[in-house]
Design an enzyme around this catalytic site. Structure first.
Site, PDB file in Angstrom:
ATOM      1  N   CYS A 127      37.086  95.297  65.535  1.00  0.00           N
ATOM      2  CA  CYS A 127      37.930  96.504  65.547  1.00  0.00           C
ATOM      3  C   CYS A 127      38.155  97.079  64.154  1.00  0.00           C
ATOM      4  CB  CYS A 127      39.264  96.198  66.200  1.00  0.00           C
ATOM      5  SG  CYS A 127      39.078  95.531  67.858  1.00  0.00           S
ATOM      6  N   HIS A 264      44.045 101.719  64.289  1.00  0.00           N
ATOM      7  CA  HIS A 264      43.266 101.204  65.424  1.00  0.00           C
ATOM      8  C   HIS A 264      44.138 101.252  66.673  1.00  0.00           C
ATOM      9  CE1 HIS A 264      40.930  98.918  68.090  1.00  0.00           C
ATOM     10  NE2 HIS A 264      41.658  97.831  68.008  1.00  0.00           N
ATOM     11  N   ASN A 294      41.520 100.670  74.238  1.00  0.00           N
ATOM     12  CA  ASN A 294      41.088 100.116  72.947  1.00  0.00           C
ATOM     13  C   ASN A 294      39.559 100.171  72.894  1.00  0.00           C
ATOM     14  OD1 ASN A 294      40.281  98.405  70.888  1.00  0.00           O
ATOM     15  ND2 ASN A 294      41.729  96.775  71.386  1.00  0.00           N
TER      16      ASN A 294
HETATM   17  N1  ACO Z   1      48.755  93.038  85.071  1.00  0.00           N
HETATM   18  C1  ACO Z   1      49.787  92.330  85.534  1.00  0.00           C
HETATM   19  N2  ACO Z   1      50.167  91.161  84.991  1.00  0.00           N
HETATM   20  C2  ACO Z   1      49.454  90.699  83.958  1.00  0.00           C
HETATM   21  C3  ACO Z   1      48.369  91.383  83.426  1.00  0.00           C
HETATM   22  C4  ACO Z   1      48.011  92.593  84.036  1.00  0.00           C
HETATM   23  N3  ACO Z   1      46.981  93.367  83.602  1.00  0.00           N
HETATM   24  N4  ACO Z   1      47.877  90.689  82.382  1.00  0.00           N
HETATM   25  C5  ACO Z   1      48.640  89.579  82.259  1.00  0.00           C
HETATM   26  N5  ACO Z   1      49.590  89.596  83.216  1.00  0.00           N
HETATM   27  C6  ACO Z   1      50.607  88.599  83.476  1.00  0.00           C
HETATM   28  C7  ACO Z   1      50.241  87.221  82.990  1.00  0.00           C
HETATM   29  O1  ACO Z   1      49.443  86.550  83.917  1.00  0.00           O
HETATM   30  C8  ACO Z   1      51.592  86.598  82.809  1.00  0.00           C
HETATM   31  O2  ACO Z   1      52.035  86.172  84.050  1.00  0.00           O
HETATM   32  P1  ACO Z   1      52.843  84.795  84.176  1.00  0.00           P
HETATM   33  O3  ACO Z   1      54.069  84.973  83.359  1.00  0.00           O
HETATM   34  O4  ACO Z   1      53.074  84.693  85.635  1.00  0.00           O
HETATM   35  O5  ACO Z   1      51.912  83.736  83.633  1.00  0.00           O
HETATM   36  C9  ACO Z   1      52.464  87.768  82.380  1.00  0.00           C
HETATM   37  O6  ACO Z   1      51.775  88.954  82.758  1.00  0.00           O
HETATM   38  C10 ACO Z   1      52.685  87.778  80.900  1.00  0.00           C
HETATM   39  O7  ACO Z   1      51.412  87.605  80.280  1.00  0.00           O
HETATM   40  P2  ACO Z   1      51.280  87.675  78.746  1.00  0.00           P
HETATM   41  O8  ACO Z   1      49.838  87.522  78.344  1.00  0.00           O
HETATM   42  O9  ACO Z   1      52.276  86.749  78.138  1.00  0.00           O
HETATM   43  O10 ACO Z   1      51.733  89.177  78.529  1.00  0.00           O
HETATM   44  P3  ACO Z   1      52.139  89.885  77.202  1.00  0.00           P
HETATM   45  O11 ACO Z   1      53.493  90.438  77.335  1.00  0.00           O
HETATM   46  O12 ACO Z   1      51.846  89.068  75.988  1.00  0.00           O
HETATM   47  O13 ACO Z   1      51.145  91.104  77.227  1.00  0.00           O
HETATM   48  C11 ACO Z   1      49.137  91.816  76.156  1.00  0.00           C
HETATM   49  C12 ACO Z   1      49.751  90.899  77.187  1.00  0.00           C
HETATM   50  C13 ACO Z   1      49.358  93.249  76.610  1.00  0.00           C
HETATM   51  C14 ACO Z   1      47.653  91.543  76.044  1.00  0.00           C
HETATM   52  C15 ACO Z   1      49.862  91.558  74.831  1.00  0.00           C
HETATM   53  O14 ACO Z   1      49.813  90.207  74.482  1.00  0.00           O
HETATM   54  C16 ACO Z   1      49.288  92.343  73.740  1.00  0.00           C
HETATM   55  O15 ACO Z   1      49.491  93.553  73.697  1.00  0.00           O
HETATM   56  N6  ACO Z   1      48.631  91.676  72.808  1.00  0.00           N
HETATM   57  C17 ACO Z   1      47.960  92.374  71.740  1.00  0.00           C
HETATM   58  C18 ACO Z   1      46.564  92.136  71.923  1.00  0.00           C
HETATM   59  C19 ACO Z   1      45.766  93.399  72.032  1.00  0.00           C
HETATM   60  O16 ACO Z   1      46.209  94.510  72.132  1.00  0.00           O
HETATM   61  N7  ACO Z   1      44.513  93.140  72.007  1.00  0.00           N
HETATM   62  C20 ACO Z   1      43.567  94.162  72.076  1.00  0.00           C
HETATM   63  C21 ACO Z   1      42.281  93.672  71.523  1.00  0.00           C
HETATM   64  S1  ACO Z   1      42.435  93.029  69.952  1.00  0.00           S
HETATM   65  C22 ACO Z   1      42.389  94.226  68.923  1.00  0.00           C
HETATM   66  O17 ACO Z   1      42.008  95.313  69.224  1.00  0.00           O
HETATM   67  C23 ACO Z   1      42.823  93.945  67.595  1.00  0.00           C
END
Ligand code: ACO
Length: 381
Positions: A127, A264, A294
């Site tokens: 990225c 980004h 993204n």
């Molecule tokens: N829909 C519904 N529920 C979901 C989804 C979805 N698409 N994805 C995960 N969940 C659930 C999980 O299974 C979990 O359920 P559980 O509590 O029963 O186990 C719950 O939601 C929480 O999951 P987490 O992974 O802890 O959710 P979080 O609040 O951390 O959000 C996310 C996930 C959006 C990916 C977040 O961690 C984030 O924004 N991270 C940044 C990473 C990012 O943006 N990466 C992009 C690529 S990297 C880059 O470009 C640099």
């Protein structure tokens, strides 16, 4: 004294070879996939995706490739910069999802553009790839080796996304963005930093081909993108403000001096969190991730091109670009926007011209379209 460079170009030692962006372009696949459609593929909802990420839809390839998207973005950047492909000296394609292992995407782009004189190669910093490629091209131009460069970020992430993993498949989209850089008389890029932390490589990864030859056959890894979302979130909030500060201090500017932060487009909460940590209002951080998701290395140049075409960049504005992603890699760049004709409107055909037949029958591009809707100049070719 003059430093002679064997292949015929020269640079005055100590002379500042400032670099500016003279053209931008972007390309997105035709197919748009909404959050509702994603909910038909995995157990998720529009509400969950919007609240956690800010994403509403994304463009997904149904045949467009890293190369075809890059070519379209480059052609638009060349038209915007009023340059021909034959004049281009360097093509850098930042991508982590090339179609082919060999040859590189940049050489395929060079061939399709007809940029016969250009040196072309790929760069993979995920990225942060576009930003690292921009810095590389800048260094070449500043060193006097090349006069101009096309820098592209192009990705078809949909082929490495695990479409059964709701934690990742909702986040990504496909697309490409390009900028045309050229040596300038005035300082354009004022500060530039880039960092890598390979010790955190496992946070976001995707395995390549397995090792298989007559002597060994190793087990297959995971060919799909896997991610520790929370770790990425924390990394971005920790490192991105710090590296923006570093680039700003090189440029001797404060955060308040910056008009727009083009980051980004990973996640709205990450971008708002960065704005908060820098005590800046979120309005300075334009976003398009609601429509694009993204797009890894393509996110920054696509957003930049959209800002240009919306007429939101005025000559003299100070911008910060910042990318962060797998590697881990991250960096920031401070630049003065130098183009005065920023908006490229509808392309049409001139029916008649006040200057006799000089423009008649030619393609025309409106430029300099301000908030008042006045066309300040027209370019014909
Ligand atoms: N829909 C519904 N529920 C979901 C989804 C979805 N698409 N994805 C995960 N969940 C659930 C999980 O299974 C979990 O359920 P559980 O509590 O029963 O186990 C719950 O939601 C929480 O999951 P987490 O992974 O802890 O959710 P979080 O609040 O951390 O959000 C996310 C996930 C959006 C990916 C977040 O961690 C984030 O924004 N991270 C940044 C990473 C990012 O943006 N990466 C992009 C690529 S990297 C880059 O470009 C640099």
């Amino acid at each position: 004294y003059t430093l002679e460079i064997p292949w015929g170009q020269s640079a005055e030692k100590g002379e500042s070879m400032a670099v500016k962006i003279i053209g931008t372009g972007s390309a997105l696949p035709k197919k748009v996939v909404s959050n509702e459609e994603m909910a038909g593929l995995v157990e998720t909802s529009d509400q969950w995706i919007r609240e956690r990420t800010g994403i509403g839809s994304r463009h997904i390839s149904t045949g467009e490739t890293v190369v075809s998207l890059a070519v379209e973005a480059c052609e638009k950047a060349l038209a915007h910069g009023d340059r021909k492909a034959s004049e281009v000296q360097l093509i850098l394609v930042a991508t982590c999802t090339p179609e082919k292992g060999i040859p590189c995407a940049a050489c395929q782009v060079q061939s399709l553009l007809g940029a016969a004189e250009a040196v072309a190669f790929d760069l993979n910093a995920a990225c942060a790839g576009f930003l690292f490629a921009l810095h590389t091209a800048h260094a070449y131009i500043e060193a006097g080796i090349y006069d101009n460069a096309l820098v592209v970020g192009s990705e078809v992430l949909s082929k490495v996304v695990d479409w059964t993993d709701r934690g990742t498949c909702v986040l990504f989209g496909d697309g490409a963005g390009a900028v045309l850089l050229e040596r300038s008389g005035q300082p354009g890029i004022l500060g530039f930093v880039q960092h890598s932390d390979g010790t955190k490589g496992g946070v976001l990864q995707c395995d390549g081909r397995k090792l298989e030859n007559p002597f060994v056959s190793l087990p297959v890894g995971n060919p799909f993108l896997s991610m520790d979302g929370r770790e990425v979130f924390a990394f971005a909030l920790r490192q991105v403000p710090a590296c923006i500060w570093e680039a700003l201090s090189q440029a001797k500017l404060s955060p308040e001096d910056v008009d727009l932060y083009v980051l980004h487009q990973a996640n709205r909460r990450i971008i708002e969190g960065i704005a908060g940590r820098m005590n800046l209002e979120a309005a300075r951080f334009p976003m398009n991730l609601e429509r694009t998701g993204n797009m890894s290395s393509a996110s920054i140049p696509v957003l930049l091109d959209e800002l240009v075409r919306e007429g939101r960049l005025q000559e003299g504005m100070t911008l910060v670009l910042s990318g962060f992603g797998a590697g881990l890699t991250y960096g920031a760049c401070v630049l003065k926007w130098q183009r005065s004709l920023d908006f490229s409107g509808e392309i049409g055909i001139v029916k008649e011209s006040v200057r006799g037949d000089r423009g008649a029958g030619k393609k025309v591009q409106a430029a300099g379209w301000g908030g008042t809707g006045i066309i300040l100049s027209m370019r014909c070719w």
